[in-house]
Scaffold this active site. Structure first.
Site, short mmCIF file in Angstrom:
data_model
loop_
_atom_site.label_atom_id
_atom_site.label_comp_id
_atom_site.label_asym_id
_atom_site.label_seq_id
_atom_site.Cartn_x
_atom_site.Cartn_y
_atom_site.Cartn_z
N LYS A 54 -5.80 -3.59 -50.61
CA LYS A 54 -6.99 -4.44 -50.68
C LYS A 54 -7.73 -4.20 -52.00
O LYS A 54 -8.17 -5.14 -52.65
CB LYS A 54 -7.90 -4.17 -49.47
CG LYS A 54 -7.28 -4.70 -48.17
CD LYS A 54 -8.00 -4.26 -46.90
CE LYS A 54 -7.13 -4.63 -45.69
NZ LYS A 54 -7.73 -4.32 -44.41
N GLN A 98 -11.75 -0.60 -41.65
CA GLN A 98 -10.30 -0.58 -41.42
C GLN A 98 -10.01 -0.06 -40.01
O GLN A 98 -10.55 0.94 -39.57
CB GLN A 98 -9.64 0.32 -42.48
CG GLN A 98 -8.13 0.29 -42.47
CD GLN A 98 -7.54 -1.06 -42.84
OE1 GLN A 98 -8.12 -1.83 -43.60
NE2 GLN A 98 -6.38 -1.38 -42.29
N ASP A 121 -12.92 -10.13 -42.33
CA ASP A 121 -11.75 -10.01 -41.44
C ASP A 121 -11.73 -11.13 -40.41
O ASP A 121 -10.70 -11.38 -39.79
CB ASP A 121 -11.80 -8.67 -40.68
CG ASP A 121 -10.97 -7.58 -41.33
OD1 ASP A 121 -10.01 -7.91 -42.03
OD2 ASP A 121 -11.30 -6.41 -41.10
N1 GUN Z 1 -5.73 -2.75 -39.55
C1 GUN Z 1 -4.56 -3.45 -39.63
N2 GUN Z 1 -4.80 -4.70 -40.08
C2 GUN Z 1 -6.13 -4.79 -40.30
C3 GUN Z 1 -6.97 -5.83 -40.78
O1 GUN Z 1 -6.54 -6.95 -41.10
N3 GUN Z 1 -8.30 -5.52 -40.88
C4 GUN Z 1 -8.80 -4.32 -40.52
N4 GUN Z 1 -10.12 -4.12 -40.64
N5 GUN Z 1 -8.05 -3.32 -40.08
C5 GUN Z 1 -6.71 -3.56 -39.97
#
Ligand code: GUN
Length: 284
Positions: A54, A98, A121
């Site tokens: 990210k 996350q 998200d």
């Molecule tokens: N863990 C696995 N995929 C994601 C996601 O798309 N967003 C977040 N916040 N955590 C994750």
């Protein structure tokens, strides 16, 4: 006939280029640099890789990223305080925590505490609700990525029979609602569904999001279908999707590979959502 393999890496790169252009325009015309805050609790190696991806994507498109790493024994209160603080920051437009969190922490109040207009998200119930009512300003990233792959593969969606296998809040339900907004006729199938192979055989568009290694067989695929495989199943033989790719490729018009299909789209859509969240702050 062998299916067109939908190149998620290439399409994700195209989307990031589009986002980079939007970010540059926002900086030039409005003096605003979009900012994304990512909160990581603990040291889960998988999560560390996702967070790094990210940050790298932010650097690629010109979004400022802010990383907050909290120790694995962080209290619920400390995490909630950080979310509250980031919600109020002028230079942060997108905010995500996350997942998964360490076991002693409850993710629900954390997700509810994120300002829905910063929830890049798309996990907050307000954003899921916006998807349901057809106002998907911040749709969750993987479902939005599936829609882009379908569109950019050249599939027509209006009036198409779309079958979504899987009913999770993170993929199955939102992707079904987004397909409905595109005027597909949508069926959501799941572990209790009867006659699953026959239901899949009716799908002009099939989205597989069950998390079961190669569960969807080649002869479940309609000739000419578009197949989007969200599965990421790690096995002793390697990484596989929910669809038997080799067999399905013989019948489908277009199909996503695993890896290199849906996977790369998630971060690209996160970048797009962060740009949208920044733009939304100007609409006051
Ligand atoms: N863990 C696995 N995929 C994601 C996601 O798309 N967003 C977040 N916040 N955590 C994750």
């Amino acid at each position: 006939m062998t299916a067109q393999v939908i190149d998620g890496k290439k399409i994700a790169a195209e989307i990031k280029t589009e986002v980079a252009r939007g970010v540059a325009r926002l900086k030039e015309e409005r003096g605003l640099t979009p900012g994304l805050a990512v909160v990581l609790v603990g040291e889960d190696p998988g999560s560390q890789i996702y967070v790094r991806n990210k940050e790298n994507a932010c650097a690629e498109v010109g979004i400022k990223s802010f990383k907050y790493v909290l120790p694995a024994d962080t209290t619920q209160e400390r995490l909630m305080d950080l979310v509250d603080e980031l919600n109020c920051r002028e230079d942060v437009h997108g905010l995500l925590v996350q997942m998964p969190l360490p076991k002693h922490l409850d993710p629900t109040p954390v997700l509810l505490a994120i300002d829905p207009n910063m929830d890049v998200d798309g996990f907050h119930p307000v954003n899921l609700g916006r998807v349901v009512v057809g106002n998907a300003v911040l749709p969750s990233c993987t479902p939005a990525g599936c829609i882009e792959l379908i569109k950019r593969s050249g599939a027509g969606m209006e009036g198409a029979n779309a079958v979504v296998v899987g009913r999770s809040n993170t993929v199955g339900k939102p992707v079904a609602m987004l397909l409905l907004s595109e005027n597909c006729t949508v069926t959501i199938a799941h572990s209790k569904t009867r006659d699953l192979p026959d239901i899949c055989r009716r799908a002009d568009i099939l989205v597989a999001a069950v998390g079961v290694d190669r569960m969807i067989k080649g002869d479940w695929i309609k000739d000419g279908a578009t197949v989007i495989d969200v599965g990421m199943n790690r096995t002793d033989e390697g990484l596989f999707g929910d669809v038997d790719f080799e067999a399905a490729s013989k019948r489908a018009r277009a199909i996503t590979p695993v890896p290199g299909g849906v996977g790369p789209m998630t971060v690209a859509m996160l970048m797009r959502n962060t740009l949208t969240a920044a733009e939304m702050t100007l609409q006051g």
